[in-house]
Design an enzyme around this catalytic site. Sequence first.
Site, PDB file in Angstrom:
ATOM      1  N   ASP A 151     -57.296 -35.579  72.077  1.00  0.00           N
ATOM      2  CA  ASP A 151     -57.681 -35.282  73.284  1.00  0.00           C
ATOM      3  C   ASP A 151     -59.255 -34.735  73.252  1.00  0.00           C
ATOM      4  O   ASP A 151     -59.799 -34.705  74.300  1.00  0.00           O
ATOM      5  CB  ASP A 151     -56.832 -34.481  74.116  1.00  0.00           C
ATOM      6  CG  ASP A 151     -56.592 -33.060  73.593  1.00  0.00           C
ATOM      7  OD1 ASP A 151     -57.266 -32.422  72.754  1.00  0.00           O
ATOM      8  OD2 ASP A 151     -55.547 -32.538  74.056  1.00  0.00           O
ATOM      9  N   HIS A 191     -54.967 -37.362  63.781  1.00  0.00           N
ATOM     10  CA  HIS A 191     -54.507 -38.562  64.466  1.00  0.00           C
ATOM     11  C   HIS A 191     -55.624 -39.296  65.079  1.00  0.00           C
ATOM     12  O   HIS A 191     -55.110 -39.950  66.154  1.00  0.00           O
ATOM     13  CB  HIS A 191     -53.238 -38.305  65.159  1.00  0.00           C
ATOM     14  CG  HIS A 191     -52.076 -37.729  64.435  1.00  0.00           C
ATOM     15  ND1 HIS A 191     -51.110 -37.000  64.985  1.00  0.00           N
ATOM     16  CD2 HIS A 191     -51.877 -37.928  63.003  1.00  0.00           C
ATOM     17  CE1 HIS A 191     -50.124 -36.932  64.016  1.00  0.00           C
ATOM     18  NE2 HIS A 191     -50.647 -37.261  62.829  1.00  0.00           N
ATOM     19  N   THR A 246     -47.001 -27.403  68.233  1.00  0.00           N
ATOM     20  CA  THR A 246     -46.337 -28.731  67.510  1.00  0.00           C
ATOM     21  C   THR A 246     -44.778 -28.758  67.352  1.00  0.00           C
ATOM     22  O   THR A 246     -44.346 -27.491  66.848  1.00  0.00           O
ATOM     23  CB  THR A 246     -47.125 -29.046  66.346  1.00  0.00           C
ATOM     24  OG1 THR A 246     -46.617 -30.389  65.858  1.00  0.00           O
ATOM     25  CG2 THR A 246     -47.153 -28.028  65.609  1.00  0.00           C
ATOM     26  N   PRO A 293     -43.245 -22.066  72.544  1.00  0.00           N
ATOM     27  CA  PRO A 293     -41.966 -21.534  73.280  1.00  0.00           C
ATOM     28  C   PRO A 293     -40.740 -21.921  73.063  1.00  0.00           C
ATOM     29  O   PRO A 293     -39.758 -21.146  73.227  1.00  0.00           O
ATOM     30  CB  PRO A 293     -42.353 -22.155  74.916  1.00  0.00           C
ATOM     31  CG  PRO A 293     -43.651 -23.068  74.788  1.00  0.00           C
ATOM     32  CD  PRO A 293     -43.984 -22.997  73.347  1.00  0.00           C
TER      33      PRO A 293
END
Length: 247
Positions: A109, A124, A193, A219
Site C-alpha cells: 500500500d 511483495h 502479520t 491483537p
Amino acid sequence: MNSTALDIPSNLIQALRDVHHVAVLTGSGISAESGVPTFREAQTGLWSRFKPEDLATPEAFKRNPKLVWEWYAWRGELVSGAQPNAGHVALVEWQRRVPQFTLITQNVDGLHQRAGSGNVIELHGNIGRTKCFEENRIVEKWPETGEAPPRCPRCGGHLRPDVVWFGETLPVEALERAVAAARSCDLFLSIGTSTVVHPAASLPFEALEQGATVVEINPDSTPLTPHAHHVLRGPAGRVLPELVRHR
Ligand code: BJW
C-alpha cells in the site's frame, strides 16, 4: 479501543534503550487502522470475501485478466484514499532515533513511504506500480484504450500490478536485504502479520536463531507468539507510539 497505558516489561524498555540495529517486519495489520483491509481476519479480511486462487496467482490472471485487473484497480483506489496512521508515523520517529533501522514490509500500500519512512524494503511489491505480464518489466505509461487490462506499449502483452502473487518468487535484492537485516539486528519487531506467508514468515525465526530479541505486536496470536520474547497485545496504532516513547 482500550486507552489504558500499556504494560511494557522493564527488560524490554532496557532493550529499547540499548538497541543498535532494529529490524521491523510489517504486515497488513499495521494498515488496518487506516481502513485498508487485512487478508485473513475472519470477518473483515479480503480472503474471507474473495478466493486468493481466483485473484492472486499468475494462473488466475491468465484465466481472467479483466477480473484480476479490476479487483486490483478497486484496491488501488482504496489505498489511494487511505492515510498513514499513528503506527506508521511512530516507525518514522523510531528510524530517526536509532543508529540502524531496517523497515521490511509485506504491504503493497505504500503507506510507510507516505508517512515518511525511507529505504523501505517491499517484499511483495507495490500496488501503485504496473508491469508487463510477459516481460516482467515496469511500465509507467500506456495508451488508454479502455481495454482492461491495458496492453504493454512495447510487446502488446497484458499489464498487471507489480505485486507478488502466490507461487511467484519475491524480488531477489529485497529478500536478500531482509534476510541480512534479520540475521544482523539486535531487536526484531513483527507487527500486524499473521506470520503464515513464506518466505516473509521465516524472518523473525532467522532473527531468533541469531540471538536477537523478538517482539510481536498484534491483537491476536500467530505461529510466532510462543517463540517471541515479548508479545504486546493491541493495535499497532496504539502500541507503537508508546514503545517509541521509551527510546
Ligand atoms: C493487527 C491490527 C492492528 C489486525 N494492529 N495488528 C513454506 C511453507 C509453506 C508454504 C510456502 C513456503 N514457502 C513458500 C510457500 C508458498 C507460499 C506460502 O507462503 N503459502 C502459505 C500461505 C501456505 N508463498 C509464496 O508463494 C511466495 N512465493 C514464494 O515463496 O516463491 C518461491 C516458491 C514458489 C512456489 C513454491 C515454493 C516456493 C509468495 C507469497 C506472495 C504473497 N502475496 C500476497 C498478496 C500480495 C498482493 C496483494 O496485496 O494482493 O501478500 S498474499 C497476502 O498475504 C499478501 C500479504 O503480504 C501476505 C501476508 O499477509 P499479512 O500481512 O500477514 O495479513 P494477514 O491478514 O494474514 O494478517 C493480518 C494480521 O494483522 C493478523 O494477525 C491480525 O491479528 C493483525 N492485525 N489489526 C496490529 N490494528
